[in-house]
Design an enzyme around this catalytic site. Sequence first.
Site, short mmCIF file in Angstrom:
data_model
loop_
_atom_site.label_atom_id
_atom_site.label_comp_id
_atom_site.label_asym_id
_atom_site.label_seq_id
_atom_site.Cartn_x
_atom_site.Cartn_y
_atom_site.Cartn_z
NE ARG A 126 69.97 63.18 13.48
CZ ARG A 126 69.87 61.98 13.22
NH1 ARG A 126 70.62 61.02 13.82
NH2 ARG A 126 69.24 61.44 12.30
CB SER B 90 64.88 65.74 11.45
OG SER B 90 64.52 64.59 11.06
CD GLU C 179 68.85 66.96 13.21
OE1 GLU C 179 69.71 67.51 12.65
OE2 GLU C 179 68.29 65.88 12.73
N1 EPU Z 1 55.73 60.26 12.28
C1 EPU Z 1 54.26 60.85 12.33
N2 EPU Z 1 54.16 61.94 11.35
C2 EPU Z 1 55.09 62.32 10.68
C3 EPU Z 1 56.22 61.89 10.83
C4 EPU Z 1 56.54 60.94 11.66
O1 EPU Z 1 53.55 60.23 13.06
O2 EPU Z 1 54.75 63.34 10.16
C5 EPU Z 1 55.84 59.03 13.10
C6 EPU Z 1 55.51 57.80 12.54
O3 EPU Z 1 54.85 57.01 13.28
C7 EPU Z 1 56.73 57.18 12.26
C8 EPU Z 1 57.86 57.76 13.29
O4 EPU Z 1 57.32 59.17 13.72
O5 EPU Z 1 56.84 55.87 12.24
C9 EPU Z 1 59.36 57.81 12.68
O6 EPU Z 1 59.41 58.65 11.56
P1 EPU Z 1 60.58 58.44 10.70
O7 EPU Z 1 60.82 56.75 10.50
O8 EPU Z 1 60.42 59.35 9.44
O9 EPU Z 1 61.79 58.82 11.27
P2 EPU Z 1 61.92 60.23 12.43
O10 EPU Z 1 62.28 59.77 13.80
O11 EPU Z 1 61.03 61.26 12.10
C10 EPU Z 1 64.50 60.12 12.16
C11 EPU Z 1 65.77 61.05 11.72
C12 EPU Z 1 66.02 61.21 10.37
C13 EPU Z 1 66.23 59.88 9.66
C14 EPU Z 1 65.00 58.88 10.03
C15 EPU Z 1 65.30 57.56 9.56
C16 EPU Z 1 65.70 62.34 13.59
C17 EPU Z 1 65.53 63.92 14.46
N3 EPU Z 1 65.51 62.52 12.54
O12 EPU Z 1 63.35 60.61 11.73
O13 EPU Z 1 67.02 61.91 10.22
O14 EPU Z 1 66.29 59.89 8.28
O15 EPU Z 1 64.87 58.68 11.55
O16 EPU Z 1 66.15 56.89 10.36
O17 EPU Z 1 66.38 61.67 14.52
C18 EPU Z 1 67.65 64.14 9.64
O18 EPU Z 1 68.20 63.91 10.84
O19 EPU Z 1 67.74 65.21 9.05
C19 EPU Z 1 66.85 63.26 9.35
C20 EPU Z 1 66.07 63.19 8.28
#
Ligand code: EPU
Length: 341
Positions: free
Chosen positions: A163, A237, A333
Amino acid sequence: MTIHENYSLRACNTFGIDAKAARFCAVASVVDIWTAIKQNTDKLPVFILGGGSNLLLRHDLPYLVLKNEIKGIKIVEENDETALVAAGGGENWHDFVLWCIAHNLGGVENLSLIPGTVGAAPIQNIGAYGVELKDVFERLDATHLGTGGIGTFDAYICDFGYRDSIFKRGLKGKYAITRVYFRLQKTHKLNLSYGAIAQTLEAKGIKKPTIKDVSDAVIEIRSSKLPDPTEIGNSGSFFKNPELSKTDFEAVETNFPDIVHYNLPNGNVKVPAGWLIEQCGWKGKRVGNTGAYKNQALVLVNYGNASGAEVWSLAEEIAQSVADKFGIRIVPEVNVLPYQN
Ligand code: EPU
């Protein structure tokens, strides 16, 4: 080309914050950018707005805001395996992804449904479901907002990170990205590494997925977790996922053995900020007109008439609670404006 004074940006940011720009102008070409810069005789700082999907407007902007509406998508070069596609900075990102799929060009299908524009995509090296923009990026054209000079930047100069790019660091706010060139595949190499994609395809009984199948799966996954900005204001995010050194991570893990984490190739450990925020009790919690989304705690939302200051205050409170509980600092972010010095 019309320059508006004291212009409401409410319809121009997916958070739906009603902040005003001192001056506002839509630009459809490099010449429009030059004209707007030339007319900016009192030298207001210039800010380039794309889809407004990665922004939090804390207050009114004492800026000249130029909305990038430079359009056009075409193949500019091709061989048996790949095509080089040029897209205008003002093209909607998801429309660009659909164009690639319709032309049977692979590489961006995992990035389906990401809000925003093509020109904004390299700034934060957008990424999702195992793919980042840098994986398909070839070069970009940009116009300097001070001098009007035009330049071409390759991946080395852009210096992409998670990012992150040079446009968030040394060149922050200095250029308008007018055109981006992508190297896309005619023979597709699907990336199904992200578990949810494989599960979604399997549930649909798809054994030999196409790029369209992957795109549809990503759309389904995103829609189930992330709020639709046309219904609930948000910027995806809000925070980055923090990256800790192995030693720092082990210290946290001693106190929180269940901590969700991913080991990175560089030896560091990434922790999902959504998990940290949920553990602090914020998931689904509403504070006035704002809150942390019920299906994804990392997404802050505007339930209606939240001010930017209100969302920012919640963000600071969340970051503080994560720091107090885990000793981990999470940083936004999204682009928080006006810039803080
Ligand atoms: N999780 C929780 N609680 C929550 C949310 C997430 O416990 O409320 C934990 C879960 O264990 C889950 C893990 O966090 O398995 C990862 O969650 P998720 O797969 O939703 O991915 P993320 O790391 O929260 C990132 C990107 C997203 C992208 C997704 C999928 C960042 C800051 N965000 O989210 O990007 O869509 O991975 O690849 O890296 C964005 O940048 O705006 C965005 C939506």
